[in-house]
Design an enzyme around this catalytic site. Structure first.
Site, PDB file in Angstrom:
ATOM      1  N   ALA A 258    -107.793  58.462  76.234  1.00 34.69           N
ATOM      2  CA  ALA A 258    -108.654  59.532  77.196  1.00 34.69           C
ATOM      3  C   ALA A 258    -109.088  60.665  76.227  1.00 34.69           C
ATOM      4  O   ALA A 258    -108.321  60.757  75.076  1.00 34.69           O
ATOM      5  CB  ALA A 258    -107.583  60.014  78.279  1.00 34.69           C
TER       6      ALA A 258
ATOM      7  N   GLU B 294    -104.638  51.036  77.843  1.00 34.41           N
ATOM      8  CA  GLU B 294    -104.949  50.788  79.335  1.00 34.41           C
ATOM      9  C   GLU B 294    -105.947  50.017  79.644  1.00 34.41           C
ATOM     10  O   GLU B 294    -105.994  49.166  80.473  1.00 34.41           O
ATOM     11  CB  GLU B 294    -104.697  52.124  79.997  1.00 34.41           C
ATOM     12  CG  GLU B 294    -103.235  52.692  80.012  1.00 34.41           C
ATOM     13  CD  GLU B 294    -102.852  54.016  80.416  1.00 34.41           C
ATOM     14  OE1 GLU B 294    -103.752  55.063  80.096  1.00 34.41           O
ATOM     15  OE2 GLU B 294    -102.297  54.220  81.224  1.00 34.41           O
TER      16      GLU B 294
ATOM     17  N   GLU C 101     -99.096  59.092  74.709  1.00 26.33           N
ATOM     18  CA  GLU C 101     -99.028  60.138  75.700  1.00 26.33           C
ATOM     19  C   GLU C 101     -98.189  61.181  75.550  1.00 26.33           C
ATOM     20  O   GLU C 101     -98.264  62.259  75.661  1.00 26.33           O
ATOM     21  CB  GLU C 101     -99.401  59.711  77.200  1.00 26.33           C
ATOM     22  CG  GLU C 101    -100.760  59.075  77.045  1.00 26.33           C
ATOM     23  CD  GLU C 101    -100.644  57.489  77.004  1.00 26.33           C
ATOM     24  OE1 GLU C 101     -99.796  56.864  76.502  1.00 26.33           O
ATOM     25  OE2 GLU C 101    -101.622  57.023  77.547  1.00 26.33           O
TER      26      GLU C 101
END
Ligand SMILES: CCC/C=C/C(=O)SCCNC(=O)CCNC(=O)[C@H](O)C(C)(C)COP(=O)([O-])OP(=O)([O-])OC[C@H]1O[C@@H](n2cnc3c(N)ncnc32)[C@H](O)[C@@H]1OP(=O)([O-])[O-]
Length: 295
Positions: A103, A149, A169
């Site tokens: 992300a 993901e 993360e």
């Protein structure tokens, strides 16, 4: 790395160019009359039967970090290919350096719990998980965090031998938020998933294959060609039955064995209500190739 266009030209020996960049006389690419002007992805229709929807994530300066505009475009491209009856399967790829490095950390740096919640952060991911057609990830380079993901959201993962997977993360004070803590253990088991999520360490393509995260590993420059071949192979079958088979396999991740077996049986029985099941069995008995009609 060569662009998707250049690669597919090499792979298939035909003219395969960015649908937005060339006149519709190229012959190989299917041109959408209203091809969306994407900024963060490129789309093409490839394969000898022009039945594979290819999506390349294209944000090279940020290693394909999955900012919201990219995901909105990706979701739209997947939905469009899913709706298009001439498309049998969809391939999502990135660049040689990165499938996607996660992300977009810069974009979400100042998010709050409230903005995530009210703004429906990650909502677009459902466009991909809801896709009825097979979606195959062709992963070269980094597939980290949201990138890993996204690959796991696909139905099959093929990887180039230099691919690196990880859920880092934890290094930036958060946890996977788009399936990493849920899909990864289902692929690789609890101990390995815990190790990957709690350390943030990367695993290479061969380890990922050994763990069952990736189904096959190829030389970097062969990955896309082999993935398109896989999509084309799937495209030789009845699209209707492929869709049912995908639903049935996915159900294995949603339920107990007993109710999964029940679900499978009802889908199996259901195939006997289709023309394509009849055609498939008749063609076998008549020793000819089936002519599936998607009915
Ligand atoms: C979806 C739900 C939850 C998911 C959460 C996550 O995924 S959390 C994320 C989980 N993922 C991670 O924690 C991985 C974060 N990334 C890395 O650790 C490293 O970039 C690397 C190891 C992938 C490559 O190292 P390298 O030395 O080869 O390359 P480089 O580092 O020089 O990068 C080149 C440019 O790309 C930029 N950029 C890269 N990634 C991102 C990003 N995610 N975001 C934004 N930008 C990113 C980087 O800033 C730089 O731009 P600059 O500054 O020049 O304008």
């Amino acid at each position: 790395m060569a662009s998707v266009s250049a690669l597919t030209r090499v792979i298939l020996g035909k003219t395969a160019l960015n649908a937005r960049a060339v006149a519709p006389s190229a012959g190989f690419v299917k041109f959408y009359s209203a091809a969306p002007a994407y900024e963060n992805i490129k789309t093409e229709v490839v394969g000898s039967k022009k039945n594979v929807g290819l999506i390349q994530l294209h944000r090279p300066k940020a290693l394909n970090a999955l900012c919201k505009p990219l995901f909105v475009e990706l979701g739209k491209a997947v939905v469009d290919f899913d709706k298009d009856d001439s498309i049998a399967a969809i391939v999502i790829t990135g660049s040689e350096k990165a499938f996607a490095a996660g992300a977009d950390i810069k974009e979400m740096q100042n998010n709050t719990y409230s903005s995530n919640n009210k703004g429906g952060f990650l909502r677009e991911w459902e466009d991909i998980s809801n896709c009825g057609k097979p979606v195959i990830a062709a992963v070269n380079g980094f597939a980290l965090g949201g990138g890993c993901e996204l690959a796991m959201l696909c139905d099959i993962i093929y990887a180039g031998e230099k691919a690196k997977f990880g859920q880092p993360e934890i290094n930036i004070g958060t946890i996977p938020g788009a399936g990493g803590t849920q899909r990864l253990p289902r692929y690789v088991g609890k101990s390995k998933a815990m190790e990957i999520v709690l350390t943030g360490n990367f695993i290479d393509a061969h380890e990922a294959e050994k763990m069952g995260l990736v189904s096959k590993v190829f030389p970097v420059d062969k990955l896309l060609e082999e993935t398109i071949k896989l999509a084309e192979r799937i495209g030789t079958h009845s699209p209707l039955i492929v869709k049912l088979a995908k639903q049935a396999v996915n159900q294995a991740y949603e339920t107990t064995l007993k109710s999964g077996l029940q679900f499978e049986k009802s889908i199996f029985y259901g195939t006997f209500a289709t023309e394509d099941r009849k055609e498939g069995m008749t063609a076998f008995i008549e020793k000819r190739a089936p002519n599936f009609k998607n009915e």
